[in-house]
Enzyme design. Sequence first.
Site, PDB file in Angstrom:
ATOM      1  N   CYS A 100       0.871  -1.309  -0.038  1.00 46.79           N
ATOM      2  CA  CYS A 100      -0.135   0.041   0.074  1.00 46.79           C
ATOM      3  C   CYS A 100       1.037   1.217  -0.021  1.00 46.79           C
ATOM      4  O   CYS A 100       1.839   1.265   0.830  1.00 46.79           O
ATOM      5  CB  CYS A 100      -0.883   0.161   1.229  1.00 46.79           C
ATOM      6  SG  CYS A 100      -1.636   1.343   1.646  1.00 46.79           S
ATOM      7  N   CYS A 104      -3.307   7.489  -1.670  1.00 46.74           N
ATOM      8  CA  CYS A 104      -4.618   7.678  -2.136  1.00 46.74           C
ATOM      9  C   CYS A 104      -5.829   8.028  -1.387  1.00 46.74           C
ATOM     10  O   CYS A 104      -6.668   8.692  -2.039  1.00 46.74           O
ATOM     11  CB  CYS A 104      -4.999   6.168  -2.952  1.00 46.74           C
ATOM     12  SG  CYS A 104      -3.852   5.325  -3.420  1.00 46.74           S
ATOM     13  N   THR A 191      -4.101   5.183   7.467  1.00 49.50           N
ATOM     14  CA  THR A 191      -3.159   4.689   6.451  1.00 49.50           C
ATOM     15  C   THR A 191      -2.080   5.729   6.182  1.00 49.50           C
ATOM     16  O   THR A 191      -2.562   6.780   5.715  1.00 49.50           O
ATOM     17  CB  THR A 191      -3.650   4.440   5.078  1.00 49.50           C
ATOM     18  OG1 THR A 191      -4.565   3.123   5.456  1.00 49.50           O
ATOM     19  CG2 THR A 191      -2.747   3.935   4.122  1.00 49.50           C
ATOM     20  N   GLU A 257      -0.663   1.617   9.292  1.00 44.97           N
ATOM     21  CA  GLU A 257      -1.745   2.253   9.708  1.00 44.97           C
ATOM     22  C   GLU A 257      -1.401   2.876  11.171  1.00 44.97           C
ATOM     23  O   GLU A 257      -0.415   2.261  11.799  1.00 44.97           O
ATOM     24  CB  GLU A 257      -2.826   1.405   9.792  1.00 44.97           C
ATOM     25  CG  GLU A 257      -3.884   1.343   8.225  1.00 44.97           C
ATOM     26  CD  GLU A 257      -3.172   0.491   7.277  1.00 44.97           C
ATOM     27  OE1 GLU A 257      -2.201  -0.372   7.816  1.00 44.97           O
ATOM     28  OE2 GLU A 257      -3.270   0.876   6.360  1.00 44.97           O
ATOM     29  N   HIS A 292     -12.747   5.903  -2.863  1.00 47.52           N
ATOM     30  CA  HIS A 292     -11.798   4.875  -2.479  1.00 47.52           C
ATOM     31  C   HIS A 292     -12.157   3.417  -2.754  1.00 47.52           C
ATOM     32  O   HIS A 292     -11.039   2.757  -3.000  1.00 47.52           O
ATOM     33  CB  HIS A 292     -11.649   4.978  -0.854  1.00 47.52           C
ATOM     34  CG  HIS A 292     -10.668   4.639  -0.403  1.00 47.52           C
ATOM     35  ND1 HIS A 292      -9.104   5.121  -1.020  1.00 47.52           N
ATOM     36  CD2 HIS A 292     -10.130   3.838   0.765  1.00 47.52           C
ATOM     37  CE1 HIS A 292      -8.293   4.730  -0.316  1.00 47.52           C
ATOM     38  NE2 HIS A 292      -8.576   3.845   0.745  1.00 47.52           N
ATOM     39  N   TYR A 296      -9.547   0.752  -5.173  1.00 44.25           N
ATOM     40  CA  TYR A 296      -8.799  -0.671  -5.029  1.00 44.25           C
ATOM     41  C   TYR A 296      -8.996  -1.524  -6.234  1.00 44.25           C
ATOM     42  O   TYR A 296      -8.296  -2.447  -6.340  1.00 44.25           O
ATOM     43  CB  TYR A 296      -9.894  -1.288  -3.902  1.00 44.25           C
ATOM     44  CG  TYR A 296      -9.626  -0.772  -2.381  1.00 44.25           C
ATOM     45  CD1 TYR A 296      -8.862   0.232  -2.202  1.00 44.25           C
ATOM     46  CD2 TYR A 296     -10.260  -1.444  -1.289  1.00 44.25           C
ATOM     47  CE1 TYR A 296      -8.606   0.659  -0.792  1.00 44.25           C
ATOM     48  CE2 TYR A 296     -10.168  -1.048  -0.220  1.00 44.25           C
ATOM     49  CZ  TYR A 296      -9.404   0.061   0.345  1.00 44.25           C
ATOM     50  OH  TYR A 296      -9.113   0.292   1.555  1.00 44.25           O
ATOM     51  N   CYS A 299      -5.096  -0.500  -7.075  1.00 46.27           N
ATOM     52  CA  CYS A 299      -4.077  -0.911  -6.237  1.00 46.27           C
ATOM     53  C   CYS A 299      -3.972  -2.336  -5.847  1.00 46.27           C
ATOM     54  O   CYS A 299      -3.031  -2.845  -5.977  1.00 46.27           O
ATOM     55  CB  CYS A 299      -3.936   0.036  -4.874  1.00 46.27           C
ATOM     56  SG  CYS A 299      -5.059  -0.361  -3.644  1.00 46.27           S
ATOM     57  N   GLU A 447      -7.358  -5.257   4.471  1.00 44.74           N
ATOM     58  CA  GLU A 447      -7.864  -3.918   4.081  1.00 44.74           C
ATOM     59  C   GLU A 447      -8.837  -4.121   2.818  1.00 44.74           C
ATOM     60  O   GLU A 447     -10.047  -3.167   2.644  1.00 44.74           O
ATOM     61  CB  GLU A 447      -6.642  -3.251   3.445  1.00 44.74           C
ATOM     62  CG  GLU A 447      -7.281  -1.756   2.952  1.00 44.74           C
ATOM     63  CD  GLU A 447      -6.086  -0.727   2.940  1.00 44.74           C
ATOM     64  OE1 GLU A 447      -5.077  -1.158   2.321  1.00 44.74           O
ATOM     65  OE2 GLU A 447      -6.269   0.483   3.143  1.00 44.74           O
TER      66      GLU A 447
HETATM   67  C1  LIG Z   1      -5.832  -1.814   6.497  1.00 41.64           C
HETATM   68  C2  LIG Z   1      -6.907  -0.524   6.648  1.00 41.64           C
HETATM   69  C3  LIG Z   1      -6.555   0.609   6.261  1.00 41.64           C
HETATM   70  C4  LIG Z   1      -7.522   1.613   6.461  1.00 41.64           C
HETATM   71  N1  LIG Z   1      -7.310   2.925   6.018  1.00 41.64           N
HETATM   72  C5  LIG Z   1      -8.201   4.097   6.387  1.00 41.64           C
HETATM   73  C6  LIG Z   1      -7.539   5.481   6.145  1.00 41.64           C
HETATM   74  O1  LIG Z   1      -6.658   5.485   5.648  1.00 41.64           O
HETATM   75  N2  LIG Z   1      -8.483   6.310   6.458  1.00 41.64           N
HETATM   76  C7  LIG Z   1      -9.711   5.789   7.031  1.00 41.64           C
HETATM   77  O2  LIG Z   1     -10.623   6.803   7.325  1.00 41.64           O
HETATM   78  N3  LIG Z   1     -10.047   4.612   7.309  1.00 41.64           N
HETATM   79  C8  LIG Z   1      -9.396   3.476   6.937  1.00 41.64           C
HETATM   80  N4  LIG Z   1      -9.913   2.265   7.488  1.00 41.64           N
HETATM   81  C9  LIG Z   1     -10.968   2.042   7.831  1.00 41.64           C
HETATM   82  C10 LIG Z   1     -12.054   1.454   7.198  1.00 41.64           C
HETATM   83  O3  LIG Z   1     -12.881   2.178   6.433  1.00 41.64           O
HETATM   84  C11 LIG Z   1     -12.873   0.626   8.196  1.00 41.64           C
HETATM   85  O4  LIG Z   1     -12.066  -0.360   8.778  1.00 41.64           O
HETATM   86  C12 LIG Z   1     -14.139   0.336   7.888  1.00 41.64           C
HETATM   87  O5  LIG Z   1     -15.180   1.222   7.595  1.00 41.64           O
HETATM   88  C13 LIG Z   1     -14.892  -0.658   8.845  1.00 41.64           C
HETATM   89  O6  LIG Z   1     -14.750  -0.142  10.236  1.00 41.64           O
HETATM   90  P1  LIG Z   1     -14.278  -1.025  11.421  1.00 41.64           P
HETATM   91  O7  LIG Z   1     -12.826  -1.544  11.161  1.00 41.64           O
HETATM   92  O8  LIG Z   1     -14.497  -0.055  12.594  1.00 41.64           O
HETATM   93  O9  LIG Z   1     -15.359  -2.138  11.450  1.00 41.64           O
HETATM   94  P2  LIG Z   1     -16.602  -2.499  12.381  1.00 41.64           P
HETATM   95  O10 LIG Z   1     -17.538  -1.240  12.286  1.00 41.64           O
HETATM   96  O11 LIG Z   1     -16.126  -3.010  13.598  1.00 41.64           O
HETATM   97  O12 LIG Z   1     -17.146  -3.643  11.521  1.00 41.64           O
HETATM   98  C14 LIG Z   1     -16.959  -5.016  11.684  1.00 41.64           C
HETATM   99  C15 LIG Z   1     -18.492  -5.605  11.305  1.00 41.64           C
HETATM  100  O13 LIG Z   1     -19.497  -5.079  12.178  1.00 41.64           O
HETATM  101  C16 LIG Z   1     -20.572  -4.722  11.042  1.00 41.64           C
HETATM  102  N5  LIG Z   1     -21.178  -3.450  11.608  1.00 41.64           N
HETATM  103  C17 LIG Z   1     -20.444  -2.386  12.070  1.00 41.64           C
HETATM  104  N6  LIG Z   1     -21.507  -1.557  12.570  1.00 41.64           N
HETATM  105  C18 LIG Z   1     -22.272  -2.095  12.200  1.00 41.64           C
HETATM  106  C19 LIG Z   1     -24.062  -1.445  12.147  1.00 41.64           C
HETATM  107  N7  LIG Z   1     -24.272  -0.177  12.763  1.00 41.64           N
HETATM  108  N8  LIG Z   1     -24.886  -2.395  11.853  1.00 41.64           N
HETATM  109  C20 LIG Z   1     -24.683  -3.536  11.335  1.00 41.64           C
HETATM  110  N9  LIG Z   1     -23.362  -4.033  11.510  1.00 41.64           N
HETATM  111  C21 LIG Z   1     -22.353  -3.308  11.895  1.00 41.64           C
HETATM  112  C22 LIG Z   1     -19.692  -4.466   9.850  1.00 41.64           C
HETATM  113  O14 LIG Z   1     -20.654  -4.543   8.538  1.00 41.64           O
HETATM  114  C23 LIG Z   1     -18.620  -5.550   9.892  1.00 41.64           C
HETATM  115  O15 LIG Z   1     -19.269  -6.678   9.524  1.00 41.64           O
HETATM  116  C24 LIG Z   1      -8.801   1.214   6.999  1.00 41.64           C
HETATM  117  C25 LIG Z   1      -9.123  -0.047   7.526  1.00 41.64           C
HETATM  118  C26 LIG Z   1      -8.245  -0.959   7.241  1.00 41.64           C
HETATM  119  C27 LIG Z   1      -8.516  -2.502   7.665  1.00 41.64           C
HETATM  120  S1  SF4 Z   2      -5.997   2.834  -2.289  1.00 38.53           S
HETATM  121 FE1  SF4 Z   2      -4.616   0.935  -2.112  1.00 38.53          FE
HETATM  122  S2  SF4 Z   2      -2.585   1.868  -2.066  1.00 38.53           S
HETATM  123 FE2  SF4 Z   2      -3.741   3.632  -1.726  1.00 38.53          FE
HETATM  124  S3  SF4 Z   2      -3.824   3.878   0.092  1.00 38.53           S
HETATM  125 FE3  SF4 Z   2      -5.603   2.705  -0.145  1.00 38.53          FE
HETATM  126  S4  SF4 Z   2      -4.711   0.496   0.003  1.00 38.53           S
HETATM  127 FE4  SF4 Z   2      -2.980   2.013   0.005  1.00 38.53          FE
END
Ligand SMILES: Cc1cc2nc3c(=O)[nH]c(=O)nc-3n(C[C@H](O)[C@H](O)[C@H](O)COP(=O)(O)OP(=O)(O)OC[C@H]3O[C@@H](n4cnc5c(N)ncnc54)[C@H](O)[C@@H]3O)c2cc1C
Ligand code: SF4
Lengths: 486, 108
Positions: A100, A104, A191, A257, A292, A296, A299, A447
């Site tokens: 990553c 982006c 990220t 992250e 976003h 994907y 990337c 991710e």
């Molecule tokens: C590697 C990685 C990079 C990331 N990078 C960024 C970034 O740069 N900037 C950024 O802002 N975010 C980033 N994210 C965040 C990403 O957008 C969130 O992980 C995603 O929105 C899910 O939120 P959570 O991880 O809190 O999961 P959770 O909200 O804990 O979700 C877990 C499960 O619960 C369910 N769930 C959650 N809430 C509800 C609800 N109200 N009702 C029913 N089901 C529900 C979901 O559908 C899922 O199945 C990144 C995530 C990862 C893993």
């Molecule tokens: S779009 Fe892909 S490469 Fe770009 S920040 Fe997200 S995961 Fe990383």
Amino acid sequence: MTLKTPEQYEESLRKLNLKVYLQGELVENPVDNPIIRPSMNAVKATYELAQKPEYKDLMTATSHITGKTINRFCHLHQSSADLVKKVKMQRLLGQKTAACFQRCVGMDAINAVDSTTFEMDQKLGTNYHDRFIKFLTTMQEEDWTVDGAMTDPKGDRSLSPSKQADADLFVHVVEKNADGIVVRGAKAHQTGAINSHWILVMPTISMGQEDADYAVSFVAPADADGIFYIYGRQSCDTRKLEGGDIDVGNKQFGGHEALMVFDDVFIPWENVFMCGEYEFSGLLVERFAGYHRQSYGGCKVGVGDVLIGATALAADYNGAAKASHVKDKLIEMMHLNETLYACGIACSAEGCKTASGTYLIDLLLANVCKQNVTRFPYEIARLAEDIAGGLMVTMPSEKDFRNPEIGKVVEKYFKGVASVPTEHRMRILRLIENLTLGTAAVGYRTESMHGAGSPQAQRIMIARQGNLAQKKELAKAIAGIPQAGK
Amino acid sequence: MIKRRISISFCGGCNPRIDRKRIAEEVEDYLTPDGYIVVYNSAEVDLIVYLSGCSANCAHRYSGSDTPGVVVAGNTLNAMAVTAEELSFLISGKVSDYFEQLEKSLSR
Ligand SMILES: Cc1cc2nc3c(=O)[nH]c(=O)nc-3n(C[C@H](O)[C@H](O)[C@H](O)COP(=O)(O)OP(=O)(O)OC[C@H]3O[C@@H](n4cnc5c(N)ncnc54)[C@H](O)[C@@H]3O)c2cc1C
Ligand code: SF4
């Protein structure tokens, strides 16, 4: 200096005064920290490739504000061709880094904030868009890396921000005065946070009137007073401290992250782009997530290209490459990978102009793209593990291989095809391990599942955009059932 | 008064999110009593209403025409979100506004 050289980028990071905690300790120098450094290299690649004539078409664009050549990561998409080039650029960078490259999220955030603030101003008479364009002009001029900060820790998922037991589980405004606002809370999973110059904060969900204090968008310097970071742990991360270059799988590049904490941070009004206009929070989230989800389709495909190549080499190195099932599995991997790419290109080609002039992807197709991304990399990884064989997780370490005594044993017993050095086989298997189970699996697997929203978030958008009513009318017409209004 | 010719130019209609036929008929009903001549899919006009069923905006994107236009793409009018119910009325308003502005600038 609209295009920084990679060296200038690295130097600019050294000048930041970031407060970063890693494994319980404050990091003195994030740029040279062996755990963090590969992620900095991946962002640096976005500067490096922009300098090369052979990649200029994808890596740079012409600013619609100044007419200058800028890095595409700082650009607002001015056509559907720009949207297509964005996806191609991301595939290219995925191929070059197998990781990553982090930049982006900020690009997607500026594009979403641009059209949303424009429409907000038109409807409410606010002046957020002008402020945003001022910030963007400097961002383009300085070639900044900007962290797109949307996801809050969110506490109890069944409760809205204002109903949480702890008010800080979503970033919110705690004070407003003539000069600006004071914000408190945190953003999770950020990220590239430690490799960024600025942070662009957006609300994480659509909000109602009772959550108005949480409907806030702003920019802040990454090292502003009151901001600190806790670095995210990755599987196998401490291999980077061992000094070798085989066991890490990808020595040069990685992603990261972090938890980003806002401990009463002052934001001057000129840097605020939403403050209480809760009715526009949903639009901003939908557009950022849409961009976003498109990302994907670029990337992950580029990283997939490397994984497929590594898998094909593993088969070459163990002598199984001619087996029909191996050939077929490699074809399946390519088919899945190109399907993701097709979705990324399709949602871009069908993109449309918003009122501000910035182009937006087709939201239905972008959500379909991301829904596939929640599945296909897992299947590609499964096939890679199938072809790689068990050695990718049972192989002795590089130190064993380098040991004058037992190294010979490793060399002898882990040889595949006689003409291929054992070391090459070990390197390829470690790369596959890195992408499917190690540090890079954060980006390639989990991710793919949760980044830009968990799978259910896309299904909600597909339900909303899928036009089921029209499909029913089509079926009625064919089946000879009277249609609505006819 | 010179009769103004308006074309309602449709996209291909592969996956419309709005009822293009109904909207076109309503726009025609709004405009003809005011003396406009409404034709379909013609470039030989004073103004074109590009009527696309979804955000892909094919009616405008692939038109290759430089005739001035009002652009409808799904539930957006000149790129601003509007509801399906108000769409026909707002399109007609944009057409009238265009000619009012034109007449003002010509009489200056
Ligand atoms: C590697 C990685 C990079 C990331 N990078 C960024 C970034 O740069 N900037 C950024 O802002 N975010 C980033 N994210 C965040 C990403 O957008 C969130 O992980 C995603 O929105 C899910 O939120 P959570 O991880 O809190 O999961 P959770 O909200 O804990 O979700 C877990 C499960 O619960 C369910 N769930 C959650 N809430 C509800 C609800 N109200 N009702 C029913 N089901 C529900 C979901 O559908 C899922 O199945 C990144 C995530 C990862 C893993
Ligand atoms: S779009 Fe892909 S490469 Fe770009 S920040 Fe997200 S995961 Fe990383």
